[in-house]
Design an enzyme around this catalytic site. Structure first.
Site, short mmCIF file in Angstrom:
data_model
loop_
_atom_site.label_atom_id
_atom_site.label_comp_id
_atom_site.label_asym_id
_atom_site.label_seq_id
_atom_site.Cartn_x
_atom_site.Cartn_y
_atom_site.Cartn_z
N ASP A 118 0.84 -1.20 0.00
CA ASP A 118 0.00 0.00 0.00
C ASP A 118 0.88 1.25 0.00
O ASP A 118 2.03 1.22 0.45
CB ASP A 118 -0.96 -0.01 1.19
CG ASP A 118 -0.26 0.01 2.54
OD1 ASP A 118 0.73 -0.74 2.70
OD2 ASP A 118 -0.70 0.77 3.43
N GLU A 174 0.09 -0.83 5.85
CA GLU A 174 1.17 -0.28 6.66
C GLU A 174 1.05 1.24 6.75
O GLU A 174 1.37 1.83 7.77
CB GLU A 174 2.53 -0.66 6.08
CG GLU A 174 3.70 -0.47 7.03
CD GLU A 174 4.30 0.92 7.00
OE1 GLU A 174 5.08 1.25 7.92
OE2 GLU A 174 4.02 1.69 6.06
#
Length: 381
Positions: free
Chosen positions: A72, A136
């Site tokens: 991400d 994250e």
């Protein structure tokens, strides 16, 4: 066997618009590649967060080397501010451009490429486990934590783990992380009694109390540092009253502080300290302060030893420089992995991460793959 090109894999991942919490096709792409190479793959999605666990070799093998990373990325901001398409993965000036180029699709590409080449060319006596999350950059509640929970439930174990976060400030190879500072945020709500500024004796002004409290917190030296950590720091991040009237003493003011702390403290001990300071100020000013807090990670260190030497030796062999072992910087998912097994971090230069025109030198991506490949070679030697 044709080696896996980490640059082309980086570009393919950048083209996946995986802005948290969107998967964007990045984990699907990696799952396909890893499955075709003989990795056993399964998703460990939780509460809509995409996570992928891939293992080559025998589950629970005592020589299981783990890699952890995230696919991400943070939002691009205004695309008009970019000189390249944020998801175009353009090759220009010897660099790959795009969101996630530095943080951290290139590292994911590099360790996946190194793992693929290793199991195809020289299948190791042991196992390689790759744990990838899509959360994250977001809340980090259902990402690596979910992966570790799924591993525990299925008796999956890593003997050691390397996280591929950017670790180098300026030049490739100069720094690795053997730990991280903890982080605790305290939100302070100081309440008094609203009143007219011409009659202050009929009011209790929370503003002087907040000013005194913030001064006490910011002026206090928490410690002098430890063997592996710099001194802990406290930052005031906001003081907000929202009072637009000049003739009204407000009833409440709010503020926030964040503490980045070393191994002399815990999140709980710092919350207790802030709460005690607030109580002392309340006793002086007649206010009432509420403290709400959130610990995003405790401090930890993996003491220098076999794992850090393994990584440092590989970096030195490839880059010609021995990395400094640091615990500085922000937090990472290593703060969760450290409860599972010894963990260190090594990755690229992080200069452009989260910035407009994020980019990474092509040569550094190839060198990063070479470092990870050397680590695997030495681990399984």
């Amino acid at each position: 066997m044709t080696p896996t090109d980490p640059v082309e894999l980086t570009r393919a991942l950048i083209r996946c618009p995986s802005v948290t919490p969107e998967e964007g096709g990045a984990l699907e792409l990696l799952q396909t590649m890893l499955t075709e190479a003989g990795f056993e793959c399964r998703r460990a999605d939780r509460n809509g967060v995409p996570n992928l666990l891939a293992r080559w070799g025998v589950k629970g093998h005592e020589r299981t080397f783990g890699f952890n990373g995230h696919t991400d990325v943070v939002p691009v901001g205004d695309p008009a501010d970019w000189t390249a398409d944020p998801f175009g993965a353009e090759l220009r000036e010897g660099q790959v451009w795009g969101r996630g180029a530095t943080d951290m699709k290139s590292a994911v590409a590099a360790f996946v490429a190194a793992a693929l080449d290793r199991v195809r060319s020289a299948p190791p006596d042991g196992a390689i486990l790759i744990a990838l999350t899509g959360d994250e950059e977001g809340p980090s509640v259902d990402g690596t934590r979910a992966l570790l929970d799924a591993m525990d439930a299925d008796d999956e174990r890593m003997a050691v783990c390397l996280v591929g976060e950017p670790t180098c400030p300026d030049t490739f190879g100069e720094m690795m992380k053997i730990g991280r500072r903890g982080s605790v945020t305290c939100r302070l709500s100081v309440r008094g009694v609203q009143g007219h500024v011409a009659y202050p004796h009929r009011a209790t002004n929370p503003m002087p109390a907040m000013a005194r409290l913030m001064d006490r917190l910011a002026s206090h030296r928490l410690d002098e540092g430890t063997d592996h950590f710099e001194p802990s720091t406290l930052a005031i991040t906001t003081i907000d009253t929202g009072n637009t009237a000049t003739n009204v003493i407000p009833a409440e003011t709010r503020g926030t502080v964040n503490v980045r702390f070393n191994d002399l403290h815990t999140g709980r001990s710092l919350i207790d300290w802030v709460t005690a300071e607030a109580a002392a100020v309340d006793a002086e000013f007649g206010t009432r302060t509420e403290v709400t807090s959130y610990v995003s990670g405790e401090s930890f260190v993996t003491p220098p030893g076999p794992l850090s030497e393994l990584v440092a030796n590989a970096v030195e062999a490839v880059a010609g420089v021995r990395p400094v072992m640091s615990t500085g910087g922000g937090t990472s998912d290593a703060r969760f992995v450290k409860d599972h097994c010894p963990v260190v971090e090594f990755g690229l230069v992080g200069r452009t991460m989260h910035q407009v025109d994020e980019r990474v030198p092509v040569d550094d991506v190839h060198r990063l793959k070479a470092v990870y490949a050397r680590i695997l070679d030495d681990w399984f030697a």
